[in-house]
Design a protein around this motif. Sequence first.
Motif, PDB file in Angstrom:
ATOM      1  N   ASP A   1       0.752  -1.266   0.073  1.00 26.02           N
ATOM      2  CA  ASP A   1      -0.205  -0.026   0.066  1.00 26.02           C
ATOM      3  C   ASP A   1       0.753   1.494   0.094  1.00 26.02           C
ATOM      4  O   ASP A   1       0.453   2.153  -0.734  1.00 26.02           O
ATOM      5  N   ALA A   2       1.895   1.062   0.830  1.00 24.87           N
ATOM      6  CA  ALA A   2       2.867   2.293   0.603  1.00 24.87           C
ATOM      7  C   ALA A   2       3.516   2.670  -0.556  1.00 24.87           C
ATOM      8  O   ALA A   2       3.533   3.878  -0.819  1.00 24.87           O
ATOM      9  N   GLN A   3       3.956   1.756  -1.198  1.00 24.26           N
ATOM     10  CA  GLN A   3       4.496   1.745  -2.547  1.00 24.26           C
ATOM     11  C   GLN A   3       3.338   2.254  -3.589  1.00 24.26           C
ATOM     12  O   GLN A   3       3.649   3.255  -4.211  1.00 24.26           O
TER      13      GLN A   3
ATOM     14  N   LEU B   1      -1.209   5.503  -6.826  1.00 21.88           N
ATOM     15  CA  LEU B   1      -2.441   4.947  -6.855  1.00 21.88           C
ATOM     16  C   LEU B   1      -3.229   4.381  -5.799  1.00 21.88           C
ATOM     17  O   LEU B   1      -2.745   4.514  -4.617  1.00 21.88           O
ATOM     18  N   PRO B   2      -4.632   4.278  -5.890  1.00 22.88           N
ATOM     19  CA  PRO B   2      -5.346   4.079  -4.737  1.00 22.88           C
ATOM     20  C   PRO B   2      -5.247   2.487  -4.246  1.00 22.88           C
ATOM     21  O   PRO B   2      -4.965   1.644  -4.860  1.00 22.88           O
ATOM     22  N   THR B   3      -5.421   2.785  -2.760  1.00 26.32           N
ATOM     23  CA  THR B   3      -5.411   1.497  -2.047  1.00 26.32           C
ATOM     24  C   THR B   3      -6.381   1.242  -1.083  1.00 26.32           C
ATOM     25  O   THR B   3      -6.296   0.303  -0.594  1.00 26.32           O
ATOM     26  N   ASP B   4      -7.415   2.133  -1.214  1.00 25.54           N
ATOM     27  CA  ASP B   4      -8.467   1.863  -0.197  1.00 25.54           C
ATOM     28  C   ASP B   4      -9.344   0.644  -0.415  1.00 25.54           C
ATOM     29  O   ASP B   4     -10.114   0.639   0.628  1.00 25.54           O
TER      30      ASP B   4
ATOM     31  N   VAL C   1      -4.873  -4.804  -5.889  1.00 23.18           N
ATOM     32  CA  VAL C   1      -3.756  -5.657  -6.162  1.00 23.18           C
ATOM     33  C   VAL C   1      -2.819  -5.212  -7.197  1.00 23.18           C
ATOM     34  O   VAL C   1      -3.339  -5.409  -8.233  1.00 23.18           O
ATOM     35  N   TYR C   2      -1.798  -4.644  -6.951  1.00 27.70           N
ATOM     36  CA  TYR C   2      -0.889  -3.938  -8.017  1.00 27.70           C
ATOM     37  C   TYR C   2       0.412  -4.919  -8.251  1.00 27.70           C
ATOM     38  O   TYR C   2       0.997  -5.288  -7.025  1.00 27.70           O
ATOM     39  N   ILE C   3       1.095  -5.186  -9.561  1.00 25.03           N
ATOM     40  CA  ILE C   3       2.197  -5.882  -9.650  1.00 25.03           C
ATOM     41  C   ILE C   3       2.975  -4.994 -10.497  1.00 25.03           C
ATOM     42  O   ILE C   3       2.279  -3.889 -11.195  1.00 25.03           O
ATOM     43  N   TRP C   4       4.317  -5.042 -10.235  1.00 27.19           N
ATOM     44  CA  TRP C   4       5.271  -4.465 -10.892  1.00 27.19           C
ATOM     45  C   TRP C   4       6.153  -5.331 -11.948  1.00 27.19           C
ATOM     46  O   TRP C   4       6.651  -6.179 -11.387  1.00 27.19           O
ATOM     47  N   LEU C   5       6.407  -5.107 -13.263  1.00 31.84           N
ATOM     48  CA  LEU C   5       7.080  -5.781 -14.151  1.00 31.84           C
ATOM     49  C   LEU C   5       8.241  -5.119 -14.772  1.00 31.84           C
ATOM     50  O   LEU C   5       7.677  -3.816 -15.349  1.00 31.84           O
TER      51      LEU C   5
ATOM     52  N   ILE D   1       6.679  -1.165 -15.601  1.00 30.99           N
ATOM     53  CA  ILE D   1       5.010  -0.880 -15.900  1.00 30.99           C
ATOM     54  C   ILE D   1       4.525  -1.511 -14.323  1.00 30.99           C
ATOM     55  O   ILE D   1       4.878  -2.339 -14.020  1.00 30.99           O
ATOM     56  N   VAL D   2       3.439  -0.685 -14.067  1.00 33.31           N
ATOM     57  CA  VAL D   2       2.348  -1.069 -12.992  1.00 33.31           C
ATOM     58  C   VAL D   2       0.997  -1.976 -13.402  1.00 33.31           C
ATOM     59  O   VAL D   2       0.540  -0.990 -14.354  1.00 33.31           O
ATOM     60  N   LEU D   3       0.754  -2.733 -13.083  1.00 31.25           N
ATOM     61  CA  LEU D   3      -0.643  -3.535 -13.562  1.00 31.25           C
ATOM     62  C   LEU D   3      -1.466  -3.665 -12.294  1.00 31.25           C
ATOM     63  O   LEU D   3      -0.944  -4.137 -11.288  1.00 31.25           O
ATOM     64  N   GLN D   4      -2.688  -3.587 -12.587  1.00 28.41           N
ATOM     65  CA  GLN D   4      -3.555  -4.098 -11.529  1.00 28.41           C
ATOM     66  C   GLN D   4      -4.231  -5.334 -11.910  1.00 28.41           C
ATOM     67  O   GLN D   4      -4.784  -5.456 -12.993  1.00 28.41           O
ATOM     68  N   LEU D   5      -3.980  -6.264 -10.721  1.00 24.45           N
ATOM     69  CA  LEU D   5      -4.698  -7.989 -11.271  1.00 24.45           C
ATOM     70  C   LEU D   5      -5.847  -7.798 -10.895  1.00 24.45           C
ATOM     71  O   LEU D   5      -7.011  -8.624 -11.407  1.00 24.45           O
ATOM     72  N   GLY D   6      -6.540  -7.146  -9.659  1.00 26.13           N
ATOM     73  CA  GLY D   6      -7.907  -7.308  -9.335  1.00 26.13           C
ATOM     74  C   GLY D   6      -7.766  -6.478  -7.959  1.00 26.13           C
ATOM     75  O   GLY D   6      -7.084  -5.698  -7.764  1.00 26.13           O
ATOM     76  N   GLU D   7      -9.389  -6.874  -7.175  1.00 22.05           N
ATOM     77  CA  GLU D   7      -9.419  -6.075  -5.927  1.00 22.05           C
ATOM     78  C   GLU D   7     -10.267  -6.873  -5.127  1.00 22.05           C
ATOM     79  O   GLU D   7     -10.875  -7.837  -5.531  1.00 22.05           O
TER      80      GLU D   7
END
Length: 258
Positions: free
Chosen positions: A152-154, A160-163, A167-171, A208-214
């Motif tokens: 969340d801090a990153q 990017l929202p975290t509330d 779930v974000y990943i970085w490649l 790149i930052v990708l969002q996989l879901g929530e």
Amino acid sequence: MKFDLAARISRAKQGRRGLTLIELIVVLVILVGLGGLLVPTISNALSRTHVATCATTFPEVHQMIQRRLAETFDIGSGFDTAVDTTGAAVNSSGGTLTIRTLDADEVAALQAIGITEVFDSDPSAAGYNPTFSINPTLDTVSTTTDVIQLTDAQATSIFLPTDNGQVYIWLGIGRNWTGLSELAPEPPTHFGDTNGVLPDQAYSRFGIVLQLGELNSAATPVFEAFEQAEYKRVSYSLDGDAFETGDNHIEVYWEDVQ
């Protein structure tokens, strides 16, 4: 009157004298003083050039990826996981990174935008270093693939929202990314802001930052993967354990270099 070249040369040598010790010391003091003035100036100039280059690279990579997605619905494959073949984060700075093993739905979300293969760093290979490894190990995107998940801090640090439990990943954009030829013959590499830490000592890569879901909003939250991963933004890793955007980097310039 006879011209005697040899005699004239001899008299010229006799009339010439060398610098005294005191004069030499004075000259050296002046040179050292000038060096002390020039080194900070050169260092600041290099830092400014670096930041300006990064500020240009960010939108170029971002626009290129957006264009690929709009035209082909495919972001390309062969990204760098920032995880090595031992399952540990590629990080020599001592920071903490979260490593996530993908589940079947997350794998499908990545495959939906064309990511079928990723590369892990191989620390046992000849010529290995964290950023410029020339011997990565191919890994098919599967439920055994480990990737860097942003905390969340990153995520907050790159706006990017975290509330809602996203779930974000970085490649990382390494030399094996299939979309690289559209940008440059070599992957865009970031030189970190930590003094004395060179890219061959710590992982420092554009990515790149990708969002996989929530998480859903049910009484008992359950993670739901998207049908396809969503591209969010270009970022870079800094000394292995931090992730920032171009805006952050410009801020570093004004605070630390100016």
